[in-house]
Motif scaffolding. Structure first.
Motif, short mmCIF file in Angstrom:
data_model
loop_
_atom_site.label_atom_id
_atom_site.label_comp_id
_atom_site.label_asym_id
_atom_site.label_seq_id
_atom_site.Cartn_x
_atom_site.Cartn_y
_atom_site.Cartn_z
N LEU A 19 0.94 -17.35 9.86
CA LEU A 19 0.84 -17.36 8.40
C LEU A 19 1.64 -16.21 7.81
O LEU A 19 1.79 -15.14 8.42
CB LEU A 19 -0.62 -17.30 7.95
CG LEU A 19 -1.40 -16.01 8.16
CD1 LEU A 19 -1.23 -15.04 6.99
CD2 LEU A 19 -2.89 -16.32 8.36
N THR A 20 2.14 -16.44 6.60
CA THR A 20 2.82 -15.41 5.83
C THR A 20 2.35 -15.51 4.39
O THR A 20 2.36 -16.60 3.81
CB THR A 20 4.35 -15.56 5.88
OG1 THR A 20 4.79 -15.44 7.24
CG2 THR A 20 5.03 -14.50 5.03
N VAL A 21 1.96 -14.39 3.81
CA VAL A 21 1.63 -14.30 2.39
C VAL A 21 2.62 -13.31 1.78
O VAL A 21 2.71 -12.17 2.21
CB VAL A 21 0.18 -13.84 2.17
CG1 VAL A 21 -0.14 -13.81 0.69
CG2 VAL A 21 -0.80 -14.73 2.91
N LYS A 22 3.34 -13.76 0.77
CA LYS A 22 4.47 -13.00 0.26
C LYS A 22 4.09 -12.03 -0.85
O LYS A 22 3.19 -12.30 -1.66
CB LYS A 22 5.55 -13.95 -0.26
CG LYS A 22 6.17 -14.81 0.84
CD LYS A 22 7.21 -15.74 0.28
CE LYS A 22 7.80 -16.60 1.39
NZ LYS A 22 8.78 -17.58 0.85
N CYS A 23 4.82 -10.91 -0.87
CA CYS A 23 4.62 -9.90 -1.91
C CYS A 23 5.94 -9.20 -2.15
O CYS A 23 6.61 -8.78 -1.20
CB CYS A 23 3.57 -8.89 -1.47
SG CYS A 23 3.39 -7.45 -2.55
N THR A 24 6.33 -9.08 -3.41
CA THR A 24 7.48 -8.26 -3.76
C THR A 24 7.03 -7.25 -4.82
O THR A 24 6.07 -7.48 -5.55
CB THR A 24 8.64 -9.10 -4.31
OG1 THR A 24 8.19 -9.82 -5.47
CG2 THR A 24 9.15 -10.07 -3.27
N LEU A 48 -4.55 -3.11 5.19
CA LEU A 48 -3.52 -2.25 5.76
C LEU A 48 -2.71 -1.62 4.63
O LEU A 48 -2.81 -2.03 3.48
CB LEU A 48 -2.60 -3.03 6.70
CG LEU A 48 -1.98 -4.33 6.20
CD1 LEU A 48 -0.78 -4.09 5.31
CD2 LEU A 48 -1.57 -5.21 7.37
N LYS A 49 -1.90 -0.62 5.03
CA LYS A 49 -1.07 0.06 4.03
C LYS A 49 0.22 0.54 4.68
O LYS A 49 0.28 0.77 5.90
CB LYS A 49 -1.82 1.24 3.42
CG LYS A 49 -2.12 2.36 4.42
CD LYS A 49 -3.00 3.42 3.80
CE LYS A 49 -3.41 4.45 4.86
NZ LYS A 49 -4.48 5.36 4.34
N PHE A 63 -3.98 -8.70 11.32
CA PHE A 63 -2.92 -8.81 10.31
C PHE A 63 -1.90 -7.70 10.46
O PHE A 63 -2.20 -6.61 10.93
CB PHE A 63 -3.52 -8.75 8.90
CG PHE A 63 -4.17 -10.03 8.48
CD1 PHE A 63 -5.54 -10.23 8.67
CD2 PHE A 63 -3.44 -11.05 7.89
CE1 PHE A 63 -6.15 -11.41 8.29
CE2 PHE A 63 -4.04 -12.24 7.50
CZ PHE A 63 -5.40 -12.42 7.70
N GLU A 64 -0.70 -7.99 10.03
CA GLU A 64 0.36 -7.01 9.98
C GLU A 64 1.22 -7.29 8.76
O GLU A 64 1.15 -8.38 8.17
CB GLU A 64 1.20 -7.02 11.26
CG GLU A 64 1.82 -8.36 11.58
CD GLU A 64 2.45 -8.39 12.97
OE1 GLU A 64 2.01 -7.64 13.87
OE2 GLU A 64 3.39 -9.18 13.16
N ALA A 65 2.01 -6.31 8.36
CA ALA A 65 2.88 -6.50 7.21
C ALA A 65 4.18 -5.77 7.48
O ALA A 65 4.22 -4.73 8.14
CB ALA A 65 2.23 -5.97 5.94
N SER A 73 10.15 -6.01 -0.49
CA SER A 73 9.07 -6.92 -0.12
C SER A 73 8.12 -6.27 0.86
O SER A 73 8.47 -5.31 1.55
CB SER A 73 9.63 -8.21 0.47
OG SER A 73 10.25 -7.94 1.73
N PHE A 74 6.92 -6.83 0.90
CA PHE A 74 5.88 -6.34 1.81
C PHE A 74 5.01 -7.54 2.15
O PHE A 74 3.87 -7.66 1.73
CB PHE A 74 5.08 -5.23 1.13
CG PHE A 74 4.12 -4.50 2.04
CD1 PHE A 74 2.77 -4.37 1.70
CD2 PHE A 74 4.54 -3.92 3.21
CE1 PHE A 74 1.88 -3.69 2.52
CE2 PHE A 74 3.67 -3.22 4.04
CZ PHE A 74 2.33 -3.12 3.69
N HIS A 75 5.55 -8.44 2.97
CA HIS A 75 4.86 -9.69 3.29
C HIS A 75 3.79 -9.48 4.35
O HIS A 75 4.01 -8.76 5.34
CB HIS A 75 5.86 -10.73 3.79
CG HIS A 75 6.93 -11.06 2.79
ND1 HIS A 75 6.74 -10.97 1.43
CD2 HIS A 75 8.20 -11.50 2.98
CE1 HIS A 75 7.84 -11.32 0.81
NE2 HIS A 75 8.75 -11.65 1.71
N LEU A 76 2.67 -10.14 4.15
CA LEU A 76 1.55 -10.08 5.09
C LEU A 76 1.70 -11.21 6.10
O LEU A 76 2.00 -12.35 5.71
CB LEU A 76 0.24 -10.23 4.33
CG LEU A 76 -1.05 -10.17 5.13
CD1 LEU A 76 -1.29 -8.75 5.65
CD2 LEU A 76 -2.24 -10.63 4.29
#
Lengths: 114, 114
Positions: A19-24, A48-49, A63-65, A73-76
Protein backbone atom coordinates in the motif's frame (compact mmCIF):
# COMPACT_ATOMS: atom_id res chain seq x y z
CA UNK A 1 2.09 29.58 2.97
CA UNK A 2 2.69 26.21 4.56
CA UNK A 3 0.49 23.37 3.42
CA UNK A 4 0.15 19.63 3.16
CA UNK A 5 -1.79 17.83 0.45
CA UNK A 6 -3.14 14.31 0.47
CA UNK A 7 -4.45 13.94 -3.06
CA UNK A 8 -6.41 10.74 -2.48
CA UNK A 9 -9.59 10.79 -0.45
CA UNK A 10 -9.60 7.03 -0.29
CA UNK A 11 -7.23 4.19 -1.09
CA UNK A 12 -8.45 0.63 -1.61
CA UNK A 13 -6.06 -2.30 -1.47
CA UNK A 14 -6.37 -6.05 -1.05
CA UNK A 15 -4.93 -7.71 2.01
CA UNK A 16 -1.36 -8.85 1.41
CA UNK A 17 -0.72 -6.29 -1.31
CA UNK A 18 1.60 -3.33 -0.86
CA UNK A 19 0.00 0.00 0.00
CA UNK A 20 0.96 3.61 -0.59
CA UNK A 21 -0.73 6.69 0.85
CA UNK A 22 0.47 9.87 -0.80
CA UNK A 23 1.48 13.16 0.78
CA UNK A 24 3.07 16.27 -0.68
CA UNK A 25 4.05 19.39 1.20
CA UNK A 26 4.83 23.02 0.62
CA UNK A 27 6.94 24.71 3.27
CA UNK A 28 9.79 27.17 3.44
CA UNK A 29 13.02 25.66 4.66
CA UNK A 30 13.56 22.14 5.94
CA UNK A 31 10.36 20.39 6.92
CA UNK A 32 9.68 18.10 9.81
CA UNK A 33 7.17 15.56 8.50
CA UNK A 34 4.84 13.22 10.37
CA UNK A 35 2.29 10.49 9.74
CA UNK A 36 -0.59 9.73 12.08
CA UNK A 37 -3.34 7.10 12.00
CA UNK A 38 -6.87 7.49 13.35
CA UNK A 39 -9.28 4.66 14.07
CA UNK A 40 -13.02 5.44 14.32
CA UNK A 41 -13.93 7.67 17.25
CA UNK A 42 -10.36 7.69 18.52
CA UNK A 43 -7.56 10.21 18.76
CA UNK A 44 -4.66 10.32 16.34
CA UNK A 45 -1.80 7.90 16.91
CA UNK A 46 1.74 8.81 15.93
CA UNK A 47 3.21 6.46 13.31
CA UNK A 48 6.52 7.93 12.21
CA UNK A 49 8.41 11.12 11.48
CA UNK A 50 11.18 12.48 9.29
CA UNK A 51 13.50 15.08 10.77
CA UNK A 52 16.81 14.59 8.99
CA UNK A 53 19.12 11.83 7.76
CA UNK A 54 18.05 8.70 5.93
CA UNK A 55 15.20 9.41 3.53
CA UNK A 56 13.49 6.12 4.39
CA UNK A 57 11.91 6.24 7.81
CA UNK A 58 10.51 3.20 9.59
CA UNK A 59 7.68 3.44 12.07
CA UNK A 60 5.07 1.52 13.99
CA UNK A 61 3.06 -1.48 12.73
CA UNK A 62 5.43 -2.13 9.80
CA UNK A 63 4.84 1.24 8.13
CA UNK A 64 7.56 3.26 6.50
CA UNK A 65 7.73 6.53 4.61
CA UNK A 66 10.08 7.94 2.03
CA UNK A 67 11.10 11.58 2.07
CA UNK A 68 11.76 12.96 -1.41
CA UNK A 69 13.01 16.53 -1.30
CA UNK A 70 12.97 17.13 -5.06
CA UNK A 71 9.35 16.02 -5.32
CA UNK A 72 8.40 17.51 -1.92
CA UNK A 73 6.72 14.25 -1.02
CA UNK A 74 6.51 12.00 2.01
CA UNK A 75 4.51 8.94 0.96
CA UNK A 76 3.50 6.32 3.50
CA UNK A 77 4.10 2.70 2.55
CA UNK A 78 3.71 -0.82 3.79
CA UNK A 79 4.89 -3.95 1.93
CA UNK A 80 1.92 -6.12 2.89
CA UNK A 81 -1.41 -4.61 4.00
CA UNK A 82 -3.57 -6.04 6.77
CA UNK A 83 -7.32 -5.65 7.18
CA UNK A 84 -6.57 -4.06 10.55
CA UNK A 85 -4.67 -1.27 8.76
CA UNK A 86 -8.00 0.12 7.59
CA UNK A 87 -8.23 3.59 9.11
CA UNK A 88 -7.85 7.29 8.39
CA UNK A 89 -4.28 8.47 7.78
CA UNK A 90 -3.00 12.00 8.20
CA UNK A 91 0.20 13.57 6.99
CA UNK A 92 1.47 16.64 8.86
CA UNK A 93 4.32 19.12 8.63
CA UNK A 94 5.75 20.97 11.60
CA UNK A 95 6.90 24.53 11.04
CA UNK A 96 9.57 25.37 13.63
CA UNK A 97 9.67 29.11 12.99
CA UNK A 98 5.90 29.50 13.37
CA UNK A 99 5.45 28.53 17.04
CA UNK A 100 6.00 24.89 16.09
CA UNK A 101 2.55 24.57 14.63
CA UNK A 102 1.50 21.46 12.80
CA UNK A 103 -0.27 21.65 9.45
CA UNK A 104 -2.32 18.55 8.70
CA UNK A 105 -3.47 17.15 5.40
CA UNK A 106 -7.14 16.41 4.83
CA UNK A 107 -6.71 12.72 5.52
CA UNK A 108 -6.86 9.58 3.40
CA UNK A 109 -9.15 6.71 4.21
CA UNK A 110 -7.43 3.38 3.71
CA UNK A 111 -9.65 0.36 3.05
CA UNK A 112 -7.96 -3.02 3.11
CA UNK A 113 -10.21 -5.81 1.86
CA UNK A 114 -9.76 -9.47 2.75
CA UNK B 1 5.33 7.43 30.62
CA UNK B 2 3.14 10.27 29.49
CA UNK B 3 -0.61 10.03 29.16
CA UNK B 4 -3.26 12.47 28.07
CA UNK B 5 -6.86 12.44 29.22
CA UNK B 6 -9.93 14.11 27.83
CA UNK B 7 -13.43 14.23 29.24
CA UNK B 8 -16.16 13.78 28.70
CA UNK B 9 -15.88 11.27 25.88
CA UNK B 10 -19.26 12.24 24.46
CA UNK B 11 -21.47 15.25 25.05
CA UNK B 12 -24.87 16.28 23.74
CA UNK B 13 -25.78 19.89 24.41
CA UNK B 14 -28.59 22.20 23.34
CA UNK B 15 -27.90 25.31 21.28
CA UNK B 16 -27.14 28.27 23.53
CA UNK B 17 -25.87 26.22 26.45
CA UNK B 18 -22.34 26.61 27.89
CA UNK B 19 -19.48 24.21 27.26
CA UNK B 20 -16.47 23.05 29.19
CA UNK B 21 -14.13 20.36 27.90
CA UNK B 22 -11.11 19.36 29.89
CA UNK B 23 -7.74 17.96 28.93
CA UNK B 24 -4.99 16.90 31.31
CA UNK B 25 -1.52 15.53 30.68
CA UNK B 26 0.45 13.31 33.04
CA UNK B 27 4.12 12.44 33.13
CA UNK B 28 5.61 15.58 31.62
CA UNK B 29 6.27 19.17 32.61
CA UNK B 30 5.66 22.43 30.79
CA UNK B 31 4.16 20.86 27.67
CA UNK B 32 2.81 22.78 24.72
CA UNK B 33 -0.91 22.11 24.56
CA UNK B 34 -3.27 22.24 21.60
CA UNK B 35 -6.99 22.10 20.90
CA UNK B 36 -8.14 20.85 17.49
CA UNK B 37 -11.58 20.36 16.01
CA UNK B 38 -12.27 17.64 13.49
CA UNK B 39 -15.47 18.00 11.49
CA UNK B 40 -17.08 15.17 9.57
CA UNK B 41 -14.29 12.74 10.41
CA UNK B 42 -11.76 14.50 8.28
CA UNK B 43 -9.50 17.50 8.43
CA UNK B 44 -8.11 18.91 11.64
CA UNK B 45 -8.49 22.57 12.46
CA UNK B 46 -6.17 24.04 15.08
CA UNK B 47 -8.26 26.13 17.48
CA UNK B 48 -5.89 27.13 20.27
CA UNK B 49 -2.40 26.44 21.48
CA UNK B 50 -0.60 27.24 24.71
CA UNK B 51 3.10 27.36 25.55
CA UNK B 52 2.59 27.94 29.29
CA UNK B 53 0.16 28.72 32.13
CA UNK B 54 -2.13 31.55 31.16
CA UNK B 55 -0.63 31.82 27.66
CA UNK B 56 -3.23 31.12 25.00
CA UNK B 57 -3.06 31.80 21.28
CA UNK B 58 -6.17 31.62 19.17
CA UNK B 59 -6.02 30.44 15.59
CA UNK B 60 -9.50 31.24 14.35
CA UNK B 61 -12.13 33.70 15.53
CA UNK B 62 -15.13 31.90 16.99
CA UNK B 63 -17.30 31.68 20.04
CA UNK B 64 -14.93 29.28 21.78
CA UNK B 65 -12.24 30.16 24.29
CA UNK B 66 -9.44 28.28 26.02
CA UNK B 67 -7.72 28.53 29.35
CA UNK B 68 -4.72 26.93 31.01
CA UNK B 69 -5.10 27.31 34.75
CA UNK B 70 -2.41 24.75 35.55
CA UNK B 71 0.70 23.51 33.79
CA UNK B 72 -0.89 20.29 32.56
CA UNK B 73 -4.51 21.32 32.26
CA UNK B 74 -6.14 22.80 29.19
CA UNK B 75 -9.81 23.75 29.07
CA UNK B 76 -12.00 24.56 26.08
CA UNK B 77 -15.09 26.63 26.81
CA UNK B 78 -18.03 28.39 25.29
CA UNK B 79 -20.66 30.63 26.80
CA UNK B 80 -23.27 29.80 24.16
CA UNK B 81 -22.96 26.85 21.82
CA UNK B 82 -23.89 27.04 18.14
CA UNK B 83 -24.98 24.18 15.91
CA UNK B 84 -21.74 24.62 14.00
CA UNK B 85 -19.74 23.80 17.13
CA UNK B 86 -20.60 20.11 16.72
CA UNK B 87 -17.56 17.98 16.01
CA UNK B 88 -14.81 15.87 17.45
CA UNK B 89 -12.50 17.83 19.73
CA UNK B 90 -8.95 16.66 20.16
CA UNK B 91 -6.37 17.80 22.67
CA UNK B 92 -2.68 17.27 21.99
CA UNK B 93 0.61 17.90 23.75
CA UNK B 94 4.24 18.20 22.80
CA UNK B 95 7.51 19.06 24.51
CA UNK B 96 10.38 21.14 23.23
CA UNK B 97 13.29 18.90 24.02
CA UNK B 98 14.26 15.48 22.78
CA UNK B 99 11.35 14.58 20.58
CA UNK B 100 11.32 17.31 17.93
CA UNK B 101 7.94 18.34 19.18
CA UNK B 102 6.02 15.30 18.06
CA UNK B 103 2.41 15.93 19.01
CA UNK B 104 0.57 13.25 20.95
CA UNK B 105 -3.20 13.21 20.96
CA UNK B 106 -5.85 12.45 23.51
CA UNK B 107 -8.84 10.16 22.87
CA UNK B 108 -11.11 13.05 21.89
CA UNK B 109 -14.54 14.37 22.88
CA UNK B 110 -17.45 14.06 20.50
CA UNK B 111 -19.76 17.05 20.85
CA UNK B 112 -23.22 17.14 19.35
CA UNK B 113 -25.09 20.42 19.55
CA UNK B 114 -28.84 20.10 18.94
Amino acid sequence: AQSVAQPEDQVNVAEGNPLTVKCTYSVSGNPYLFWYVQYPNRGLQFLLKYITGDNLVKGSYGFEAEFNKSQTSFHLKKPSALVSDSALYFCAVRVPWNFNKFYFGSGTKLNVKP
Amino acid sequence: SQTIHQWPATLVQPVGSPLSLECTVEGTSNPNLYWYRQAAGRGLQLLFYSVGIGQISSEVPQNLSASRPQDRQFILSSKKLLLSDSGFYLCAWSVLAGDFETQYFGPGTRLLVL
